[in-house]
Design an enzyme around this catalytic site. Structure first.
Site, PDB file in Angstrom:
ATOM      1  N   LYS A 190       0.804  -1.230   0.000  1.00  0.00           N
ATOM      2  CA  LYS A 190       0.000   0.000   0.000  1.00  0.00           C
ATOM      3  C   LYS A 190       0.837   1.280   0.000  1.00  0.00           C
ATOM      4  O   LYS A 190       0.368   2.317  -0.453  1.00  0.00           O
ATOM      5  CB  LYS A 190      -0.967   0.006   1.195  1.00  0.00           C
ATOM      6  N   GLY A 226      -1.606   0.553  13.251  1.00  0.00           N
ATOM      7  CA  GLY A 226      -1.018   0.029  12.017  1.00  0.00           C
ATOM      8  C   GLY A 226      -1.624   0.716  10.798  1.00  0.00           C
ATOM      9  O   GLY A 226      -2.164   1.827  10.883  1.00  0.00           O
ATOM     10  N   ASN A 262      -2.046   1.651  21.761  1.00  0.00           N
ATOM     11  CA  ASN A 262      -1.335   0.635  20.986  1.00  0.00           C
ATOM     12  C   ASN A 262      -0.327  -0.087  21.860  1.00  0.00           C
ATOM     13  O   ASN A 262       0.153   0.460  22.856  1.00  0.00           O
ATOM     14  CB  ASN A 262      -0.598   1.290  19.806  1.00  0.00           C
TER      15      ASN A 262
HETATM   16  P1  NAP Z   1      -0.914  -3.787  10.679  1.00  0.00           P
HETATM   17  O1  NAP Z   1      -0.507  -2.622   9.874  1.00  0.00           O
HETATM   18  O2  NAP Z   1       0.005  -4.958  10.763  1.00  0.00           O
HETATM   19  O3  NAP Z   1      -1.211  -3.254  12.167  1.00  0.00           O
HETATM   20  C1  NAP Z   1      -1.502  -4.133  13.185  1.00  0.00           C
HETATM   21  C2  NAP Z   1      -1.815  -3.366  14.460  1.00  0.00           C
HETATM   22  O4  NAP Z   1      -2.305  -4.317  15.389  1.00  0.00           O
HETATM   23  C3  NAP Z   1      -0.622  -2.678  15.094  1.00  0.00           C
HETATM   24  O5  NAP Z   1      -1.042  -1.533  15.762  1.00  0.00           O
HETATM   25  C4  NAP Z   1      -0.137  -3.746  16.090  1.00  0.00           C
HETATM   26  O6  NAP Z   1       0.501  -3.228  17.231  1.00  0.00           O
HETATM   27  C5  NAP Z   1      -1.446  -4.334  16.550  1.00  0.00           C
HETATM   28  N1  NAP Z   1      -1.260  -5.704  16.998  1.00  0.00           N
HETATM   29  C6  NAP Z   1      -0.881  -6.764  16.244  1.00  0.00           C
HETATM   30  N2  NAP Z   1      -0.822  -7.864  17.012  1.00  0.00           N
HETATM   31  C7  NAP Z   1      -1.155  -7.475  18.278  1.00  0.00           C
HETATM   32  C8  NAP Z   1      -1.278  -8.168  19.512  1.00  0.00           C
HETATM   33  N3  NAP Z   1      -1.042  -9.467  19.598  1.00  0.00           N
HETATM   34  N4  NAP Z   1      -1.660  -7.475  20.587  1.00  0.00           N
HETATM   35  C9  NAP Z   1      -1.915  -6.157  20.516  1.00  0.00           C
HETATM   36  N5  NAP Z   1      -1.803  -5.429  19.371  1.00  0.00           N
HETATM   37  C10 NAP Z   1      -1.438  -6.100  18.275  1.00  0.00           C
HETATM   38  O7  NAP Z   1      -2.312  -4.383  10.183  1.00  0.00           O
HETATM   39  P2  NAP Z   1      -3.489  -3.579   9.434  1.00  0.00           P
HETATM   40  O8  NAP Z   1      -3.260  -3.585   7.969  1.00  0.00           O
HETATM   41  O9  NAP Z   1      -3.696  -2.296  10.131  1.00  0.00           O
HETATM   42  O10 NAP Z   1      -4.750  -4.557   9.668  1.00  0.00           O
HETATM   43  C11 NAP Z   1      -5.280  -4.740  10.954  1.00  0.00           C
HETATM   44  C12 NAP Z   1      -6.624  -5.475  10.899  1.00  0.00           C
HETATM   45  O11 NAP Z   1      -7.599  -4.688  10.221  1.00  0.00           O
HETATM   46  C13 NAP Z   1      -6.574  -6.814  10.180  1.00  0.00           C
HETATM   47  O12 NAP Z   1      -7.334  -7.735  10.907  1.00  0.00           O
HETATM   48  C14 NAP Z   1      -7.243  -6.520   8.853  1.00  0.00           C
HETATM   49  O13 NAP Z   1      -7.868  -7.682   8.303  1.00  0.00           O
HETATM   50  C15 NAP Z   1      -8.273  -5.491   9.264  1.00  0.00           C
HETATM   51  N6  NAP Z   1      -8.710  -4.636   8.139  1.00  0.00           N
HETATM   52  C16 NAP Z   1     -10.029  -4.702   7.788  1.00  0.00           C
HETATM   53  C17 NAP Z   1     -10.504  -3.895   6.772  1.00  0.00           C
HETATM   54  C18 NAP Z   1     -11.950  -3.985   6.391  1.00  0.00           C
HETATM   55  O14 NAP Z   1     -12.324  -3.494   5.322  1.00  0.00           O
HETATM   56  N7  NAP Z   1     -12.794  -4.557   7.223  1.00  0.00           N
HETATM   57  C19 NAP Z   1      -9.631  -3.043   6.079  1.00  0.00           C
HETATM   58  C20 NAP Z   1      -8.287  -2.987   6.470  1.00  0.00           C
HETATM   59  C21 NAP Z   1      -7.839  -3.804   7.514  1.00  0.00           C
HETATM   60  P3  NAP Z   1       2.098  -2.929  17.272  1.00  0.00           P
HETATM   61  O15 NAP Z   1       2.288  -1.610  16.606  1.00  0.00           O
HETATM   62  O16 NAP Z   1       2.402  -2.912  18.717  1.00  0.00           O
HETATM   63  O17 NAP Z   1       2.765  -4.063  16.532  1.00  0.00           O
END
Ligand code: NAP
Length: 485
Positions: A283, A345, A366
C-alpha cells in the site's frame, strides 16, 4: 476451453467428477497414472462415456505424476489405451518418438508434446514451443514463474509466438494463477482445472467458469486485479467479478501475487490493466508510481485503489471512505464526538485520519506506544498504552483495528479489561470471524455494532465505482467456491 483434470483412483470416481462438473467444462484430461493399477486398462472406454473430448495422459513421477513403473511399461500402456476414442494424447517432450505415434496421427488424434518445470522457467521457452509446433504437434509448457518478471515473459508468449495457433501455456504455483485465468491472453487453447487442486495454484472448474468466466474473456475484456503478498485469501475477486456480471461489464478481476511493485507496473502495461486494488504489504510501495493521488492518500501515506486515467495512474484510498460512511450521520448529529482507536497500524491510519478530518477527538492506544505517539502527533490526537484502554471508558465510539481476535485465533481480545456501557458504538475491522470476542462483548452490553465485513463491502463498492464508473449493482450475491464454508 476449460479442461477438467480427472483425478479419481477409479474410473467410477472419474466419471462422478465429470458428472458434477460437466456444466463448466469443454474437455477432460484423464490422468491414468492416478488410477489404481487394476483400473488402468479400463480407461480405454472413458471417451465413449463422457460427452466431451478427452486427453489421455499418464504422467511419470519426475513430471509431477504418480506412474512409478518403467518407461517401457508406460509406453505399452499408452499404446493400448490410445486405441480408445481419445481426442489428444499427451507425451513428454524429452521421450523418443514412439512407434504408435504414426497411427495416432493417421486416426486424427492430436499429440500434445508437454514440458514441465516445477522449479522455474527455462530461458528458451519460446524456442521450445516453436520447435514442437514445427512438427505439427501441440506444445504444452507448464512452468513455474517465481517473479512478476517471469509472468511478463509468459504473457508475452502470444506476441512472440502468434503464428503457433494451438499451444498450451500455464504458470504453476501461486504466482502462476493469473496465467490460468487469463489463459486466452497467452493464446493458450485451454486452462486446466480440478476440484482436488492436484497442481499448485489450480482453480476448480466452477470458479473458473462462473466467477472468472475465463472462457468468455476476449480482446475487449478489461483486466482488473488485486496485488498483495500473500493475496490468494482475498475476497475481492468474489465482490468485483459478480459485480461486473451484474452490470454486463466486460471485465475480469484477478489476484496477482506480487514480489515487486516496480515489475508489476510493467506487467500492468503488458496486460493493459485498467485498475487494481492494493493490499498488504504494497500500500505504500505503489505511491512513487502514481501520477495523481487524493488528499487522503497523501495524509495516510497509503493507497488501496489504483486506476489508469489517461496516461497516468491515479491512487485513492477507499478504506478511508468505507470506514467513515456509516458514521457520517452520527458525527453530523454530534452523537459521535470522541473516539478510542485500538491499534496504530495501516488500517488505523485510515481510521484516525478519517475521524480527525471529520472533527472527532481521538485517543489512540497501541501495544508499541512509540507507534501510537507518532500517529497521534501526525493527526493531532492523544495516545496511551494499550493496557490503559479502560481509562477511556465513556467515549462515543471504540474502533478495533488490530488483528487480535481474527481467525484462527478467535478467542483474542485486545482490550479484555475495557467495559462497555452500552451507549458506545463498537466498530470492529476484522471480518473473519464476523463476530469477534470484542464485538460480541460490546453487543451483549447493548452497543450499536459496525462490522468488518460491512466495511470491506463498502470499500469494495467504492472501488468498483472507481474502476467502472458505475454503482455496484443491487441484489448481487458474493460468490462462494465449492471449497468455502
Ligand atoms: P498492521 O498494519 O500490521 O497493524 C496491526 C496493528 O495491530 C498494530 O497496531 C499492532 O501493534 C497491533 N497488533 C498486532 N498484534 C497485536 C497483539 N497481539 N496485541 C496487541 N496489538 C497487536 O495491520 P493492518 O493492515 O492495520 O490490519 C489490521 C486489521 O484490520 C486486520 O485484521 C485486517 O484484516 C483489518 N482490516 C479490515 C478492513 C476492512 O475493510 N474490514 C480493512 C483494512 C484492515 P504494534 O504496533 O504494537 O505491533
Amino acid at each position: 476451453m476449460i479442461c477438467l483434470v480427472l483425478t479419481g483412483s477409479t474410473i467410477e470416481e472419474d466419471l462422478a467428477q465429470f458428472e458434477t462438473q460437466k456444466a463448466y467444462v469443454d474437455l477432460v484430461e484423464l490422468r491414468v497414472d492416478l488410477l489404481q493399477e487394476s483400473q488402468r486398462l479400463s480407461a480405454v472406454d472413458v471417451p465413449d462415456k463422457v460427452e466431451v473430448p478427452v486427453i489421455l495422459t499418464c504422467r511419470r513421477v519426475s513430471d509431477g505424476g504418480s506412474y512409478n513403473q518403467s518407461e517401457r511399461s508406460r509406453f505399452l500402456l499408452l499404446e493400448q489405451l490410445s486405441k480408445g476414442n481419445f481426442a489428444y494424447v499427451d507425451l513428454e517432450d524429452d521421450i523418443r518418438r514412439l512407434p504408435f505415434e504414426q497411427n495416432l496421427t493417421e486416426r486424427g488424434i492430436k499429440i500434445i508434446r508437454s514440458f514441465h518445470d516445477f522449479n522455474g522457467m527455462p530461458n528458451d521457452i519460446y524456442h521450445r514451443a516453436s520447435r514442437i509446433a514445427e512438427r505439427h504437434e501441440i506444445p504444452k509448457l507448464a512452468v513455474t514463474p517465481k517473479t512478476v518478471i517471469d509472468l511478463i515473459t509468459l504473457f508475452r508468449i502470444e506476441q512472440e509466438l502468434a503464428s503457433v495457433e494451438q499451444k498450451i501455456v500455464l504458470g504453476m504455483g501461486l504466482m502462476g494463477v493469473p496465467t490460468r485465468i487469463l489463459y486466452k491472453r497467452m493464446g493458450s487453447m485451454l486452462t486446466y482445472c480440478s476440484d482436488t487442486a492436484i497442481a499448485p495454484g489450480q482453480i476448480d472448474a466452477r470458479t473458473m467458469k462462473m466467477l472468472y468466466r475465463a472462457d468468455s474473456i476476449d480482446e475487449r475484456t478489461r483486466i482488473f486485479g488485486i496485488i498483495g503478498n500473500p493475496v490468494m485469501h482475498t475476497l475481492s475477486p468474489h465482490i468485483h467479478n459478480p459485480g461486473f456480471q451484474g452490470i454486463n461489464f466486460n471485465a475480469v478481476y484477478v489476484p496477482f501475487l506480487v514480489d515487486s511493485v516496480r515489475s508489476f507496473f510493467i506487467l500492468a502495461e503488458t496486460l493493459k490493466i485498467t485498475g487494481f486494488s492494493v493490499t498488504v504489504p504494497h500500500k505504500q510501495a505503489v505511491l512513487p508510481y502514481l501520477g495523481k493521488i487524493t488528499r487522503e492518500v497523501k495524509q495516510i501515506g497509503s493507497c488501496n485503489t489504483v486506476v489508469r486515467s489517461k496516461n497516468l495512474w491515479s491512487g485513492t484510498n477507499t478504506d478511508y471512505y468505507g470506514f467513515i460512511e456509516p458514521l457520517l450521520p452520527e458525527i453530523e448529529s454530534a452523537r459521535v464526538q470522541t473516539a478510542l482507536v485500538i491499534g496504530s497500524g495501516g488500517a488505523a491510519r485510515s481510521v484516525v485520519w478519517a475521524l480527525r478530518n471529520h472533527g472527532c477527538k481521538v485517543t489512540i492506544v497501541n501495544r508499541d506506544i512509540e507507534k501510537a505517539r507518532k500517529l497521534a502527533e501526525e493527526t493531532m490526537s492523544a495516545f496511551d498504552a494499550l493496557e490503559h484502554a479502560s481509562r477511556y471508558e465513556g467515549v462515543d465510539l471504540v474502533v478495533q483495528t488490530t488483528p487480535v481476535g481474527m481467525s484462527p485465533d478467535d478467542d483474542g481480545d485486545p482490550v479484555p479489561e475495557f467495559t462497555f456501557s452500552g451507549k458506545e458504538i463498537a466498530y470492529e475491522l476484522i471480518y473473519k470471524p464476523p463476530y469477534t470476542r470484542f464485538v460480541t462483548r460490546a453487543g451483549a452490553a447493548g452497543c450499536r455494532l459496525l462490522l468488518g465485513m460491512d466495511m470491506l463491502l463498502r470499500q469494495g463498492y467504492l472501488q468498483f465505482e472507481a474502476f467502472t464508473g458505475y454503482h455496484y449493482p443491487k441484489r448481487v450475491e458474493i460468490y462462494r467456491s465449492n471449497t468455502e464454508s
